[in-house]
Design a protein around this motif. Structure first.
Motif, PDB file in Angstrom:
ATOM      1  N   LEU A  20       0.832  -1.151   0.092  1.00  6.43           N
ATOM      2  CA  LEU A  20       0.046   0.109  -0.019  1.00  6.43           C
ATOM      3  C   LEU A  20       0.853   1.315   0.007  1.00  6.43           C
ATOM      4  N   PHE A  21       1.981   1.106   0.606  1.00  5.68           N
ATOM      5  CA  PHE A  21       2.874   2.242   0.836  1.00  5.68           C
ATOM      6  C   PHE A  21       4.387   1.863   0.315  1.00  5.68           C
ATOM      7  N   ARG A  22       5.185   2.753   0.145  1.00  5.80           N
ATOM      8  CA  ARG A  22       6.506   2.533  -0.185  1.00  5.80           C
ATOM      9  C   ARG A  22       7.292   3.452   0.607  1.00  5.80           C
ATOM     10  N   ILE A  23       8.340   3.258   1.353  1.00  7.43           N
ATOM     11  CA  ILE A  23       9.296   4.119   2.167  1.00  7.43           C
ATOM     12  C   ILE A  23       9.995   4.890   1.129  1.00  7.43           C
ATOM     13  N   GLU A  24      10.365   6.155   1.502  1.00  8.91           N
ATOM     14  CA  GLU A  24      11.530   6.968   0.682  1.00  8.91           C
ATOM     15  C   GLU A  24      12.788   6.157   0.342  1.00  8.91           C
ATOM     16  N   SER A  25      13.568   6.859  -0.597  1.00 13.08           N
ATOM     17  CA  SER A  25      14.861   6.250  -0.967  1.00 13.08           C
ATOM     18  C   SER A  25      15.769   6.538   0.183  1.00 13.08           C
ATOM     19  N   VAL A  26      16.796   5.702   0.035  1.00 10.92           N
ATOM     20  CA  VAL A  26      17.955   5.849   1.168  1.00 10.92           C
ATOM     21  C   VAL A  26      18.546   7.305   1.055  1.00 10.92           C
ATOM     22  N   PRO A  69      14.461   0.701   6.978  1.00 12.01           N
ATOM     23  CA  PRO A  69      13.361  -0.453   7.388  1.00 12.01           C
ATOM     24  C   PRO A  69      12.235  -0.174   6.183  1.00 12.01           C
ATOM     25  N   GLY A  70      12.095  -1.161   5.629  1.00 14.96           N
ATOM     26  CA  GLY A  70      11.127  -1.224   4.726  1.00 14.96           C
ATOM     27  C   GLY A  70      11.611  -1.237   3.231  1.00 14.96           C
ATOM     28  N   GLY A  71      12.889  -0.841   3.377  1.00 17.98           N
ATOM     29  CA  GLY A  71      13.856  -0.904   2.065  1.00 17.98           C
ATOM     30  C   GLY A  71      14.444  -2.449   1.755  1.00 17.98           C
TER      31      GLY A  71
END
Length: 232
Positions: free
Chosen positions: A13-19, A53-55
């Motif tokens: 549903l969501f995606r974390i921002e890039s590193v 986290p999430g990456g």
């Protein structure tokens, strides 16, 4: 017949921002003076250690962190400990950055919904289909949904750290089905992890997998869920 849908959070549903975005935001907040080359090098090390986290997961997990990594989603304490430890493995320019990086990923600003997230959730609500978010996570993600104005489209949240159980253990999916008041065979599980999310099949839940891609590369994968609900 499908009467309910369970969704994974990160990568679904969501995606974390890039590193690079993650690190840049924390460095700016801390007022550190780092050149573009230094930022890029640090972001590269954080990517290798899997500290976001999430990456992406660690490319080579240190042996002393293996146990903590396996059980990171069972409690808030283990989750923070695992990811701050991975951040410290990246030779940060300031020791305090590990905690600040962890805190940043818990903010709503660090997460972007996929382009079809709201439309899909809204369409399911219009069809009278119940929705649960089932996530392996170590913190309360409800504020992310509230701040992105989709909390009202979710009926229940079942988070691993609140139950002490993590996917693919069927117990977490069972808890979600119970919250929705539906038998497993009437609840579709939608996620991106072919091990963790597919664990719902052990209960008899149908499973639909999507690709964990950046938001600009996956504009409408969730819309397929609407067709599966209608077919079911």
């Amino acid at each position: 017949m499908v009467k309910g849908v369970m969704f994974d959070f990160s990568g679904t549903l969501f995606r974390i921002e890039s590193v690079s975005e993650w690190l840049g935001a924390v460095v700016a907040e801390a007022g550190l003076d780092m050149s573009a080359d230094e930022l890029a090098a640090c972001a590269g090390r954080l990517t290798v250690t899997g500290a976001l986290p999430g990456g992406a997961p660690p490319r080579a997990l240190p042996s002393h962190l293996e146990g903590l990594w396996r059980e990171r989603d069972l409690s808030a304490e283990q989750h923070r400990a695992a990811y701050t430890a991975l951040a410290r493995e990246a030779s940060l320019p300031s020791a305090e950055l590990a905690e600040a990086l962890y805190d940043r990923h818990r903010t709503s600003a660090a997460w972007r919904p996929y382009p079809d997230t709201e439309a899909t959730l809204r369409a399911l609500r219009g069809q009278g289909v119940s929705v649960a978010v089932v996530s392996n996570i170590g913190w309360d993600l409800r504020p992310v949904f509230r701040d992105h104005a989709v909390d009202g489209l979710v009926d229940a949240y079942v988070l691993s750290f609140e139950h002490g159980v993590q996917k693919p253990d069927p117990g977490l999916f069972r808890a979600a089905c119970d919250k929705l008041g539906l038998p497993p065979e009437e609840v579709l599980m939608v996620g991106d992890d072919r091990v963790a999310d597919a664990g719902a099949a052990a209960l008899g839940c149908p499973v639909h997998l999507v690709d964990h891609l950046p938001v600009d590369r996956r504009p409408n994968a969730l819309r397929a869920v609407l067709g599966l609900v209608q077919e079911g």
